[in-house]
Design a protein around this motif. Structure first.
Motif, PDB file in Angstrom:
ATOM      1  N   LEU A 107      34.678  47.671  55.742  1.00  0.00           N
ATOM      2  CA  LEU A 107      34.753  48.665  54.677  1.00  0.00           C
ATOM      3  C   LEU A 107      34.242  50.019  55.155  1.00  0.00           C
ATOM      4  O   LEU A 107      34.823  51.059  54.853  1.00  0.00           O
ATOM      5  CB  LEU A 107      33.945  48.203  53.455  1.00  0.00           C
ATOM      6  N   GLN A 109      34.324  51.086  58.141  1.00  0.00           N
ATOM      7  CA  GLN A 109      35.316  51.622  59.085  1.00  0.00           C
ATOM      8  C   GLN A 109      36.652  51.914  58.417  1.00  0.00           C
ATOM      9  O   GLN A 109      37.605  52.286  59.088  1.00  0.00           O
ATOM     10  CB  GLN A 109      35.510  50.624  60.229  1.00  0.00           C
ATOM     11  N   ARG A 110      36.712  51.728  57.106  1.00  0.00           N
ATOM     12  CA  ARG A 110      37.912  51.983  56.292  1.00  0.00           C
ATOM     13  C   ARG A 110      39.118  51.146  56.767  1.00  0.00           C
ATOM     14  O   ARG A 110      40.265  51.584  56.701  1.00  0.00           O
ATOM     15  CB  ARG A 110      38.269  53.469  56.286  1.00  0.00           C
ATOM     16  N   GLN A 111      38.824  49.940  57.246  1.00  0.00           N
ATOM     17  CA  GLN A 111      39.881  49.029  57.663  1.00  0.00           C
ATOM     18  C   GLN A 111      40.270  48.055  56.552  1.00  0.00           C
ATOM     19  O   GLN A 111      41.289  47.379  56.651  1.00  0.00           O
ATOM     20  CB  GLN A 111      39.420  48.233  58.896  1.00  0.00           C
ATOM     21  N   ASP A 113      39.577  47.044  52.021  1.00  0.00           N
ATOM     22  CA  ASP A 113      38.982  47.322  50.712  1.00  0.00           C
ATOM     23  C   ASP A 113      38.064  46.181  50.278  1.00  0.00           C
ATOM     24  O   ASP A 113      37.121  46.390  49.515  1.00  0.00           O
ATOM     25  CB  ASP A 113      40.091  47.500  49.660  1.00  0.00           C
ATOM     26  N   ASN A 162      34.750  47.665  48.198  1.00  0.00           N
ATOM     27  CA  ASN A 162      34.505  49.095  48.063  1.00  0.00           C
ATOM     28  C   ASN A 162      34.666  49.482  46.603  1.00  0.00           C
ATOM     29  O   ASN A 162      35.067  48.672  45.764  1.00  0.00           O
ATOM     30  CB  ASN A 162      35.390  49.925  49.001  1.00  0.00           C
ATOM     31  N   GLU A 164      36.757  51.371  45.022  1.00  0.00           N
ATOM     32  CA  GLU A 164      38.145  51.282  44.540  1.00  0.00           C
ATOM     33  C   GLU A 164      38.487  49.863  44.136  1.00  0.00           C
ATOM     34  O   GLU A 164      39.020  49.611  43.042  1.00  0.00           O
ATOM     35  CB  GLU A 164      39.095  51.765  45.643  1.00  0.00           C
TER      36      GLU A 164
END
Length: 316
Positions: A107, A109-111, A113, A162, A164
């Motif tokens: 999360l 590393q924005r890989q 959700d 996350n 979202e």
């Protein structure tokens, strides 16, 4: 970035302190780590033990509402307290809380959700055989149902969301949240990643799986109901086809007797009537699927409205 670890708990006085104390309070990429215990009407010293162990927030239900409701309330409470990432864990010390940094890494590393702690069930020698194979079967079934390349540990409660993803969750089931959250996440095109985190032996008997056949039946019902809500045309088309297929076979049987036997189908009119009923019923179920699919569009619009409401409510 704020991380809140939520712990739904019911009569966990023996384990809750160990769970809280094991949670790392310093994680790279996270500015602060808080612990939120959602007490589901415990009748023992769960709340007192949680306070003594250093829980930052404790919320109590006046009566026991069950795991699904408690999980949803914990997620909402974490969002209200401005969580950017929410990690959910169990109060029975089944999961290794020291691995939370590994769980939230995808999360950060924005890989992904959502990250799910894969308990590596096949390797758990301490898990009863019935529970083990029930988990393996459920994970395989749900993963294949949605065409996932990777088999997720769909029953694992050790998960990171996350903001979202957390705002997209709306639990309808009264039994468990684990399968429903995955189905909802995939319907919303959220990215789910699995992180191998071997689970520990739980000393007490599972409260969720007190009876294997009953739990299996309830879990399958939850999966079927949620899948029908989110994929109505696919489900009802399949049901309609199953109903109509015997009717089609009976029609072919009648045609065979009509063209290739001397009696020309005489004496087989009853099967033709049954075939007509089955085909008509299957077609009606298919039409019902089309209607349900149209209703599903309204559901999606309502979900977007609810999501916008949550964004306004939980914005910093």
């Amino acid at each position: 970035m704020k991380l809140i670890v939520t712990i739904p708990a019911y009569n966990e006085e023996q384990n809750i302190a160990d769970v809280i104390k094991e949670i790392p309070r310093s994680i790279e990429g996270i500015s602060e780590v808080k612990v939120l215990v959602l007490d589901d009407g415990s009748r023992d010293q769960t709340v007192q033990k949680a306070k003594e162990a250093g829980a930052d927030y404790i919320i109590s239900h006046k009566r026991n509402k069950g795991l699904a409701n408690t999980f949803q309330d914990a997620i909402n409470a974490a969002l209200e307290r401005e969580a950017d990432i929410i990690v959910n864990t169990d109060g029975d010390n089944h999961y290794d809380q020291s691995r939370i940094p590994d769980l939230v890494k995808p999360l950060l590393q924005r890989q992904a959700d959502i990250a799910i702690g894969d308990r590596e069930v096949r390797k758990l020698e301490h898990m009863p055989a019935a529970n083990k194979y029930l988990n393996i079967l459920g994970s395989y079934f749900v993963s294949k149902l949605f065409g996932l390349k990777e088999t997720l540990d769909v029953s694992s409660g050790f998960r990171a969301y996350n903001k979202e993803a957390a705002m997209r969750i709306s639990i309808l089931s009264k039994h468990t949240y684990t399968h429903e959250t995955i189905i909802q996440a995939l319907d919303h095109n959220l990215i789910i990643e699995s992180v191998a985190i071997k689970a520990r032996k739980v000393t007490r008997k599972s409260r969720l799986i007190s009876n294997i056949p009953s739990h299996l039946a309830r879990s399958l019902m939850v999966i079927f109901r949620v899948f029908t809500v989110y994929k109505p045309l696919r489900v009802l088309s399949s049901v309609g086809a199953v109903i109509a297929l015997p009717g089609i076979l009976l029609v072919l049987r009648f045609l065979y007797f009509y063209f290739f036997t001397v009696d020309e189908g005489r004496g087989h009119i009853q099967s033709l009537i049954i075939a007509a009923i089955l085909i008509l019923l299957g077609f009606q179920v298919f039409i019902l699927g089309l209607i349900a699919s149209a209703v599903g569009w309204n559901r999606k619009m309502l979900e977007e409205i609810f999501y916008s409401f949550k964004k306004d409510r939980y914005k910093k």
